[in-house]
Design a protein around this motif. Structure first.
Motif, short mmCIF file in Angstrom:
data_model
loop_
_atom_site.label_atom_id
_atom_site.label_comp_id
_atom_site.label_asym_id
_atom_site.label_seq_id
_atom_site.Cartn_x
_atom_site.Cartn_y
_atom_site.Cartn_z
N ASP A 193 -8.36 2.38 1.03
CA ASP A 193 -9.01 2.64 2.32
C ASP A 193 -9.96 3.81 2.11
O ASP A 193 -9.55 4.88 1.64
CB ASP A 193 -7.99 3.04 3.39
CG ASP A 193 -7.00 1.94 3.75
OD1 ASP A 193 -7.25 0.77 3.40
OD2 ASP A 193 -5.98 2.26 4.38
N THR A 229 -10.82 -2.25 6.06
CA THR A 229 -9.97 -1.44 5.19
C THR A 229 -9.70 -2.19 3.89
O THR A 229 -10.08 -3.36 3.74
CB THR A 229 -8.61 -1.14 5.85
OG1 THR A 229 -7.83 -2.36 5.87
CG2 THR A 229 -8.76 -0.60 7.26
N HIS A 273 -13.93 -1.90 0.36
CA HIS A 273 -14.21 -2.58 1.62
C HIS A 273 -15.48 -2.06 2.27
O HIS A 273 -16.09 -1.07 1.85
CB HIS A 273 -13.03 -2.41 2.58
CG HIS A 273 -12.80 -1.00 3.04
ND1 HIS A 273 -13.51 -0.43 4.08
CD2 HIS A 273 -11.94 -0.03 2.62
CE1 HIS A 273 -13.10 0.80 4.28
NE2 HIS A 273 -12.15 1.09 3.41
N THR A 314 -6.05 6.47 5.03
CA THR A 314 -6.53 7.56 4.17
C THR A 314 -6.75 8.82 5.01
O THR A 314 -7.06 8.76 6.20
CB THR A 314 -7.82 7.12 3.45
OG1 THR A 314 -7.45 6.22 2.39
CG2 THR A 314 -8.59 8.29 2.86
N THR A 361 -10.21 2.53 12.35
CA THR A 361 -11.48 3.24 12.15
C THR A 361 -11.52 4.51 13.00
O THR A 361 -11.32 4.46 14.22
CB THR A 361 -12.66 2.33 12.53
OG1 THR A 361 -12.64 1.16 11.71
CG2 THR A 361 -13.99 3.05 12.34
N PHE A 393 -11.27 5.41 7.42
CA PHE A 393 -10.72 4.09 7.68
C PHE A 393 -9.27 4.02 7.20
O PHE A 393 -8.87 4.74 6.28
CB PHE A 393 -11.54 3.01 6.96
CG PHE A 393 -13.00 3.03 7.32
CD1 PHE A 393 -13.46 2.36 8.44
CD2 PHE A 393 -13.91 3.74 6.55
CE1 PHE A 393 -14.81 2.38 8.78
CE2 PHE A 393 -15.26 3.76 6.88
CZ PHE A 393 -15.71 3.09 8.00
N GLY A 394 -8.50 3.12 7.82
CA GLY A 394 -7.14 2.88 7.37
C GLY A 394 -6.27 4.12 7.47
O GLY A 394 -6.38 4.92 8.40
N GLU A 434 -6.10 -3.47 11.43
CA GLU A 434 -6.70 -2.66 10.37
C GLU A 434 -8.05 -2.10 10.83
O GLU A 434 -8.35 -0.92 10.64
CB GLU A 434 -6.87 -3.50 9.10
CG GLU A 434 -5.58 -3.79 8.38
CD GLU A 434 -4.96 -2.54 7.81
OE1 GLU A 434 -5.57 -1.91 6.92
OE2 GLU A 434 -3.85 -2.16 8.26
N HIS A 445 0.83 -1.20 0.00
CA HIS A 445 0.00 0.00 0.00
C HIS A 445 0.86 1.25 0.00
O HIS A 445 2.01 1.25 0.46
CB HIS A 445 -0.95 0.01 1.20
CG HIS A 445 -0.27 0.03 2.53
ND1 HIS A 445 -0.02 1.18 3.23
CD2 HIS A 445 0.21 -0.98 3.31
CE1 HIS A 445 0.57 0.90 4.37
NE2 HIS A 445 0.74 -0.41 4.45
#
Length: 356
Positions: free
Chosen positions: A62, A41, A36, A69, A213, A66-67, A209, A9
């Motif tokens: 993502d 994610t 997702h 991002t 959140t 989330f993730g 992961e 990623h």
């Protein structure tokens, strides 16, 4: 990091925000976009990516909230529009927007994001695979296959539906199994997990992961409003759960779309999240006595989520030239975590559309 070789990623700057995107395969490969669901994610797609051949270009972002991002707030008043616009912006940044070349796959909330993308940017898509998706009439608060609201204010849906103790433990990144009814680890395993395939997935990676959140009114679960209707909570205008309230989210116009894009719907018979008896739906919880004061099945039955999607897809298939474009795949004994429980089968169905 997941154990799957080649799935990595990095941050990609898009016209809307900086997105963390998981990728594998060659830049000139056939693009397969994997979106997702809630509390997960792009990394959750690692096991599906591992089942796809080397000539597939996997793109698994993502989503906001989330993730890794960028922390961009979620405006729920356009349903999942913020996120579908983010996906379109990512495709613009990658030079894939408007080319009709992307085979898009959405799981759970991700299926709702792509339903909205289908309505707003159909030229982005070559095919659409919906994996245990949210209903075209959102999550909670509707009573029949036509998506009729139980209450005018869409009470029993939205940000007020999240369990406060689960939200607290999510915010605190609690990895323990103590008090399992509110443990992020146990809930992830029980409702989003790999089932019989658990020995072949890395639960610690998936939990790490999930614990990325963002928590708050602009993220998960979102804000809420007081209501005179049961269970005294109605949706607000911000955050994740409100994006899927029927107050804001409705993609039933797919039933009259003539986009001409093939759609495969994959779901499991044991799904307890996006199903006709969801354990996260107030209609089901009230019927079971888990939330007191339920007004009864005449006013708020369990939401028929699968029946709602089936009716909309039947409408899509009835449009001129689209009779053979819809395929429903029901997997016996499989729950909500299909990308983890049966990744090879998900990859098989994606490739069937790629090679259609």
């Amino acid at each position: 990091m997941p154990t799957t070789s080649g799935f990595s990623h990095s941050i990609i700057e898009t016209p809307r925000l900086a997105m963390n995107v998981w990728v594998s395969g060659p830049d000139d490969g056939t693009p397969v976009l994997l979106i997702h669901g809630n509390l997960t994610t792009g990394g959750f797609w690692t096991y599906v990516a591992a089942e796809l051949p080397d000539d597939i270009r996997v793109i698994a972002p993502d989503m906001r909230g989330f993730g890794l991002t960028e922390d961009a707030p979620i405006d729920a008043t356009r349903g999942l529009g913020d996120m579908s616009d983010d996906v379109h912006g990512l495709l613009e940044a990658l030079g894939l927007a408007g080319r009709g070349a992307v085979h898009a796959v959405g799981w759970s909330m991700g299926g709702g994001i792509l339903q909205q993308l289908l309505l707003e940017h159909p030229d982005d898509l070559a095919s659409l695979t919906l994996v245990a998706p949210v209903s075209p009439y959102g999550f909670g608060g509707t009573v029949d296959a036509q998506g009729t609201l139980a209450f005018p204010d869409a009470a029993s849906s939205g940000g007020g539906g999240a369990a406060p103790e689960f939200v607290r433990r999510l915010r605190e990144k609690d990895t323990s199994e103590e008090d399992p009814n509110s443990s992020p680890r146990v809930i992830l395993r029980s409702f989003y997990g790999a089932g019989a395939n658990a020995a072949n997935v890395d639960e610690d990676f998936l939990l790490a992961e999930a614990l990325t959140t963002r928590v708050g009114d602009d993220f998960y679960p979102g804000d809420s409003a007081a209501s005179d209707n049961w269970p005294t909570t109605a949706p607000g205008n911000r955050g994740v759960l409100n994006t899927m309230s029927p107050k804001h989210f409705n993609t039933s116009a797919i039933a009259t779309s003539t986009a001409g894009i093939p759609i495969t719907w994959i779901h499991g018979t044991e799904d307890l999240v996006c199903s006709d008896r969801s354990m996260f739906d107030f209609g089901t919880l009230g019927e079971l006595g888990a939330v007191p004061g339920w007004p009864g099945a005449d006013m708020l039955p369990p939401q028929p989520m699968k029946a709602q999607l089936r009716a909309v897809l039947d409408g899509y298939a009835s449009q001129p030239g689209q009779a053979d474009l819809v395929r429903e795949v029901e997997l016996e004994g499989i729950a909500h975590g299909l990308p983890l429980e049966v990744p090879a089968r998900i990859a098989e169905e994606i490739l069937a559309l790629v090679h259609r």
